[in-house]
Design a protein around this motif. Structure first.
Motif, PDB file in Angstrom:
ATOM      1  N   ASN A 146      -4.227 -13.948  -2.121  1.00  0.00           N
ATOM      2  CA  ASN A 146      -3.314 -14.288  -0.822  1.00  0.00           C
ATOM      3  C   ASN A 146      -3.923 -13.859   0.540  1.00  0.00           C
ATOM      4  O   ASN A 146      -4.171 -13.328   0.493  1.00  0.00           O
ATOM      5  CB  ASN A 146      -2.571 -13.785  -1.534  1.00  0.00           C
ATOM      6  CG  ASN A 146      -1.517 -14.293  -3.378  1.00  0.00           C
ATOM      7  OD1 ASN A 146      -1.563 -15.744  -2.950  1.00  0.00           O
ATOM      8  ND2 ASN A 146      -1.107 -13.620  -3.762  1.00  0.00           N
ATOM      9  N   LEU A 152       3.526 -13.968   1.625  1.00  0.00           N
ATOM     10  CA  LEU A 152       2.085 -13.989   0.854  1.00  0.00           C
ATOM     11  C   LEU A 152       1.766 -15.820   0.616  1.00  0.00           C
ATOM     12  O   LEU A 152       2.730 -16.507   0.058  1.00  0.00           O
ATOM     13  CB  LEU A 152       1.964 -13.562  -0.422  1.00  0.00           C
ATOM     14  CG  LEU A 152       2.632 -12.305  -0.820  1.00  0.00           C
ATOM     15  CD1 LEU A 152       2.452 -12.578  -2.324  1.00  0.00           C
ATOM     16  CD2 LEU A 152       1.471 -11.591  -0.376  1.00  0.00           C
ATOM     17  N   THR A 157      -5.116  -9.400  -3.053  1.00  0.00           N
ATOM     18  CA  THR A 157      -4.146 -10.395  -1.093  1.00  0.00           C
ATOM     19  C   THR A 157      -4.833  -9.887  -0.459  1.00  0.00           C
ATOM     20  O   THR A 157      -5.486  -8.247   0.016  1.00  0.00           O
ATOM     21  CB  THR A 157      -2.773  -9.435  -1.031  1.00  0.00           C
ATOM     22  OG1 THR A 157      -2.041 -10.481  -2.154  1.00  0.00           O
ATOM     23  CG2 THR A 157      -1.641 -10.073   0.194  1.00  0.00           C
TER      24      THR A 157
END
Length: 253
Positions: free
Chosen positions: A82, A74, A36
């Motif tokens: 993400n 997200l 992420t």
């Protein structure tokens, strides 16, 4: 599995922070790592570079200001990758006057209360030394410092290391950090001299693969593509693939 949190940080602008954040995270995702990347810069260049045009929805701003769950923000942008956009209210955090030192702990609290079951969380930081950067340093396990090969950047790096040492003293901990040589021109004597200086000042801290200067990396964001999508197989794509291996294996110059 607790994600390792990496702040991509340099208080000087134009050193390749967002370019590094975009292409390194995509390289890691292409290797099967789950990643992420958080856009902690109110300019939102990270989102644009990943093809998310003018995001108006709340992102990390709502997570930090309104206790909105991180998981709900997200945005899947590539396989295994993400994005958490900056959001329109992020700049308000710099103006917070209440809360004292707690203002710098907002991001860490959000990541602790909603831990991500991923390999890595990267934080693309703004070119400043304000409250947002303090939040990144409070939250981070490691620091990745992109820098270019000119002498003014060396002066900025000295200031940055002073900031990091203040945080280390306050938090009673020591950061693991590494440096990425960005926008490197191997045929330029100044580039080679600055690289040698950085290696002498920070032995064992400069990742093995410099990212060579090329127009392709500057062109990618206007198409909302990473280098692997814009020109797969090009020299820059190979550089970032090797840099991802350096990062995972701690390969240094």
């Amino acid at each position: 599995m607790k994600a390792k949190i990496i702040a991509v940080l340099n208080q000087k602008g134009g050193v390749g922070k967002t370019t590094t954040s975009v292409n390194l995270t995509h390289a890691l995702a292409r290797m099967g790592k789950t990643v992420t990347v958080i856009d902690l810069d109110p300019q939102s260049h990270l989102a644009v570079s990943l093809g998310v045009v003018a995001p108006q929805q709340g992102g990390i701003d709502e997570v930090m200001l309104a206790d909105c769950g991180l998981q709900s923000r997200l945005l899947p942008v590539r396989k295994n990758l993400n994005l958490v956009v900056s959001g329109p209210r992020l700049q308000e955090i710099e103006q917070l006057s209440e809360g004292g030192s707690c203002r710098g702990d907002l991001l860490k609290k959000a990541l602790v209360s909603c831990p991500l079951d991923q390999d890595f969380v990267f934080i693309d930081c703004p070119p400043s030394s304000g409250v947002l950067v303090a939040n990144a340093l409070f939250a981070a396990d490691e620091i990745l410092i992109p820098m270019t090969s000119d002498y003014l950047v060396l002066q900025g790096l000295s200031h940055l290391m002073g900031t990091i040492k203040k945080f280390e003293a306050a938090l009673k901990r020591q950061y693991r950090f590494s440096l990425v040589m960005s926008r490197y021109i191997p045929t330029r004597r100044l580039s080679r001299e600055v690289l040698e200086l950085v290696k002498s000042y920070f032995p064992g801290k400069v990742l093995a693969t410099p990212i060579r200067e090329t127009a392709l990396l500057a062109e990618c964001p206007s198409f909302g593509k990473t280098i692997f999508e814009y020109r797969p197989g090009c020299r820059s794509a190979r550089d970032f693939t090797e840099l991802a291996k350096d990062f995972l294996e701690n390969r240094v110059m």
